[in-house]
Design a protein around this motif. Structure first.
Motif, PDB file in Angstrom:
ATOM      1  N   LEU A  70      18.529   9.207  52.947  1.00 55.18           N
ATOM      2  CA  LEU A  70      18.902   8.667  51.638  1.00 55.18           C
ATOM      3  C   LEU A  70      17.878   7.642  51.168  1.00 55.18           C
ATOM      4  O   LEU A  70      17.465   7.622  50.012  1.00 55.18           O
ATOM      5  N   LYS A  71      17.449   6.781  52.091  1.00 55.16           N
ATOM      6  CA  LYS A  71      16.461   5.741  51.756  1.00 55.16           C
ATOM      7  C   LYS A  71      15.143   6.369  51.336  1.00 55.16           C
ATOM      8  O   LYS A  71      14.519   5.922  50.373  1.00 55.16           O
ATOM      9  N   LYS A  74      15.431   7.938  47.931  1.00 53.15           N
ATOM     10  CA  LYS A  74      15.537   6.892  46.914  1.00 53.15           C
ATOM     11  C   LYS A  74      14.147   6.353  46.548  1.00 53.15           C
ATOM     12  O   LYS A  74      13.831   6.186  45.374  1.00 53.15           O
ATOM     13  N   SER A  75      13.311   6.120  47.567  1.00 53.30           N
ATOM     14  CA  SER A  75      11.975   5.591  47.265  1.00 53.30           C
ATOM     15  C   SER A  75      11.133   6.657  46.553  1.00 53.30           C
ATOM     16  O   SER A  75      10.279   6.326  45.732  1.00 53.30           O
ATOM     17  N   LYS A  76      11.407   7.941  46.865  1.00 55.15           N
ATOM     18  CA  LYS A  76      10.696   9.025  46.171  1.00 55.15           C
ATOM     19  C   LYS A  76      11.070   9.026  44.689  1.00 55.15           C
ATOM     20  O   LYS A  76      10.214   9.189  43.822  1.00 55.15           O
ATOM     21  N   ILE A  77      12.364   8.821  44.417  1.00 60.58           N
ATOM     22  CA  ILE A  77      12.826   8.769  43.022  1.00 60.58           C
ATOM     23  C   ILE A  77      12.141   7.627  42.276  1.00 60.58           C
ATOM     24  O   ILE A  77      11.665   7.794  41.155  1.00 60.58           O
ATOM     25  N   LEU A 134      14.331  15.346  38.488  1.00 61.51           N
ATOM     26  CA  LEU A 134      15.730  15.797  38.424  1.00 61.51           C
ATOM     27  C   LEU A 134      16.181  16.394  39.754  1.00 61.51           C
ATOM     28  O   LEU A 134      17.273  16.118  40.228  1.00 61.51           O
ATOM     29  N   GLU A 135      15.287  17.209  40.321  1.00 60.89           N
ATOM     30  CA  GLU A 135      15.612  17.839  41.604  1.00 60.89           C
ATOM     31  C   GLU A 135      15.835  16.782  42.679  1.00 60.89           C
ATOM     32  O   GLU A 135      16.755  16.875  43.494  1.00 60.89           O
ATOM     33  N   THR A 136      14.962  15.774  42.672  1.00 52.17           N
ATOM     34  CA  THR A 136      15.074  14.710  43.672  1.00 52.17           C
ATOM     35  C   THR A 136      16.356  13.909  43.469  1.00 52.17           C
ATOM     36  O   THR A 136      17.027  13.532  44.427  1.00 52.17           O
ATOM     37  N   GLN A 137      16.708  13.696  42.194  1.00 54.92           N
ATOM     38  CA  GLN A 137      17.953  12.970  41.906  1.00 54.92           C
ATOM     39  C   GLN A 137      19.167  13.780  42.374  1.00 54.92           C
ATOM     40  O   GLN A 137      20.127  13.219  42.893  1.00 54.92           O
ATOM     41  N   ALA A 138      19.085  15.098  42.200  1.00 50.46           N
ATOM     42  CA  ALA A 138      20.170  15.977  42.652  1.00 50.46           C
ATOM     43  C   ALA A 138      20.291  15.927  44.177  1.00 50.46           C
ATOM     44  O   ALA A 138      21.390  15.870  44.726  1.00 50.46           O
ATOM     45  N   GLU A 139      19.139  15.933  44.839  1.00 48.33           N
ATOM     46  CA  GLU A 139      19.117  15.855  46.298  1.00 48.33           C
ATOM     47  C   GLU A 139      19.728  14.534  46.757  1.00 48.33           C
ATOM     48  O   GLU A 139      20.509  14.488  47.711  1.00 48.33           O
ATOM     49  N   LYS A 142      23.418  14.675  46.586  1.00 46.33           N
ATOM     50  CA  LYS A 142      23.972  15.507  47.660  1.00 46.33           C
ATOM     51  C   LYS A 142      24.067  14.710  48.979  1.00 46.33           C
ATOM     52  O   LYS A 142      25.089  14.741  49.662  1.00 46.33           O
ATOM     53  N   ILE A 143      22.985  13.998  49.291  1.00 44.42           N
ATOM     54  CA  ILE A 143      22.977  13.211  50.535  1.00 44.42           C
ATOM     55  C   ILE A 143      23.995  12.068  50.440  1.00 44.42           C
ATOM     56  O   ILE A 143      24.675  11.749  51.402  1.00 44.42           O
ATOM     57  N   LEU A 144      24.105  11.492  49.230  1.00 36.45           N
ATOM     58  CA  LEU A 144      25.065  10.397  49.031  1.00 36.45           C
ATOM     59  C   LEU A 144      26.492  10.882  49.310  1.00 36.45           C
ATOM     60  O   LEU A 144      27.279  10.189  49.952  1.00 36.45           O
ATOM     61  N   ASP A 145      26.804  12.094  48.846  1.00 36.71           N
ATOM     62  CA  ASP A 145      28.124  12.685  49.110  1.00 36.71           C
ATOM     63  C   ASP A 145      28.348  12.864  50.604  1.00 36.71           C
ATOM     64  O   ASP A 145      29.431  12.601  51.130  1.00 36.71           O
ATOM     65  N   GLU A 146      27.281  13.335  51.267  1.00 41.12           N
ATOM     66  CA  GLU A 146      27.350  13.575  52.710  1.00 41.12           C
ATOM     67  C   GLU A 146      27.633  12.258  53.449  1.00 41.12           C
ATOM     68  O   GLU A 146      28.502  12.197  54.330  1.00 41.12           O
ATOM     69  N   VAL A 147      26.911  11.203  53.046  1.00 39.87           N
ATOM     70  CA  VAL A 147      27.094   9.879  53.666  1.00 39.87           C
ATOM     71  C   VAL A 147      28.521   9.391  53.440  1.00 39.87           C
ATOM     72  O   VAL A 147      29.179   8.906  54.371  1.00 39.87           O
ATOM     73  N   ALA A 148      29.019   9.566  52.200  1.00 37.07           N
ATOM     74  CA  ALA A 148      30.372   9.115  51.869  1.00 37.07           C
ATOM     75  C   ALA A 148      31.410   9.849  52.717  1.00 37.07           C
ATOM     76  O   ALA A 148      32.364   9.242  53.211  1.00 37.07           O
ATOM     77  N   GLU A 149      31.199  11.150  52.911  1.00 37.42           N
ATOM     78  CA  GLU A 149      32.130  11.965  53.687  1.00 37.42           C
ATOM     79  C   GLU A 149      32.126  11.530  55.161  1.00 37.42           C
ATOM     80  O   GLU A 149      33.183  11.426  55.790  1.00 37.42           O
ATOM     81  N   LEU A 150      30.930  11.260  55.692  1.00 33.03           N
ATOM     82  CA  LEU A 150      30.829  10.834  57.094  1.00 33.03           C
ATOM     83  C   LEU A 150      31.477   9.464  57.291  1.00 33.03           C
ATOM     84  O   LEU A 150      32.068   9.187  58.331  1.00 33.03           O
ATOM     85  N   ARG A 151      31.387   8.611  56.274  1.00 28.76           N
ATOM     86  CA  ARG A 151      32.044   7.301  56.331  1.00 28.76           C
ATOM     87  C   ARG A 151      33.552   7.481  56.335  1.00 28.76           C
ATOM     88  O   ARG A 151      34.273   6.852  57.095  1.00 28.76           O
ATOM     89  N   ARG A 152      34.009   8.375  55.438  1.00 30.60           N
ATOM     90  CA  ARG A 152      35.446   8.582  55.255  1.00 30.60           C
ATOM     91  C   ARG A 152      36.096   9.155  56.517  1.00 30.60           C
ATOM     92  O   ARG A 152      37.216   8.813  56.860  1.00 30.60           O
TER      93      ARG A 152
END
Ligand SMILES: [Zn+2]
Length: 211
Positions: A70-71, A74-77, A134-139, A142-152
């Motif tokens: 994710l980090k 983010k820096s790529k964006i 846009l593609e990078t933002q979409a990616e 996706k990773i943010l969702d994954e992180v949120a799910e693993l936290r949950r």
């Protein structure tokens, strides 16, 4: 006896097995279970959220890897966005070229190949490509969702240091009481075993809800 490690798993018990929360005494179906004790304490789910004075989540390797990814994304964006901004501010780009030309004119006697430098002044297109951003933002999403799910879905916790130390102490006291009970039972074998059991009620390991 091996030392107890500070690693608890949050489990659910059936409604009928509810017990008072260790913090607020409200009946709860969530129990923190430590197999290395074994040790366990009941707690409301709310005390497990953002409450490092009580317990902190122990996240999986998968979670930490996703966080690292994710980090990076983010820096790529940020890089892509700043490249896009450079193209976007057309005025700024033109100004830069003009100031360059001025400089070139100033020492034109030495630089006769000014025409070839023109292509070098073209705006960067590859990095600032809006599709890539846009593609990078979409990616990233996706990773943010994954992180949120693993936290949950995380169920592993460690207790705050003081909290855990009190559990270790309690464990030791329980163990001493048990040994004393067994000795007592041995010494007074004539005593009614029912009465002994009544005098020393030991808690039983919580059973996980089948659901
Ligand atoms: Zn509570």
């Amino acid at each position: 006896m091996p030392a107890m490690i500070n690693q608890y798993v949050a489990r659910k018990v059936a409604l009928k097995d509810m017990q008072p929360c260790a913090i607020c005494s409200k009946p709860s179906t969530t129990v923190l279970y430590n197999a290395s004790g074994p040790d366990w304490l009941y707690t409301c789910d709310i005390h497990l959220q953002d409450n490092p004075q009580f317990a902190s989540p122990i996240y999986s390797t998968e979670y930490n890897e996703a966080l690292g990814k994710l980090k990076l994304v983010k820096s790529k964006i940020e890089r892509l966005a700043s490249a896009k901004n450079q193209i976007g501010s057309w005025d700024g780009w033109v100004t830069k070229i003009f100031s360059k030309k001025e400089k070139q004119k100033a020492n034109s006697s030495e630089n006769r190949e000014s025409t070839t430098t023109e292509t070098a002044d073209a705006p960067p297109e590859v990095e600032g490509d809006p599709d890539t951003l846009l593609e990078t933002q979409a990616e990233y999403g996706k990773i943010l969702d994954e992180v949120a799910e693993l936290r949950r879905t995380n169920r592993k916790y460690e207790l705050a240091k003081i909290m855990f130390e009190s559990r270790v102490l309690k464990k030791r006291t329980d163990q001493l009481n048990r040994e004393r009970y067994l000795k007592e039972q041995e010494n007074y074998s004539n005593t009614d075993p029912e009465e002994l059991l009544r005098k020393h009620a030991f808690p039983s390991v919580p059973r996980q809800d089948k659901q």
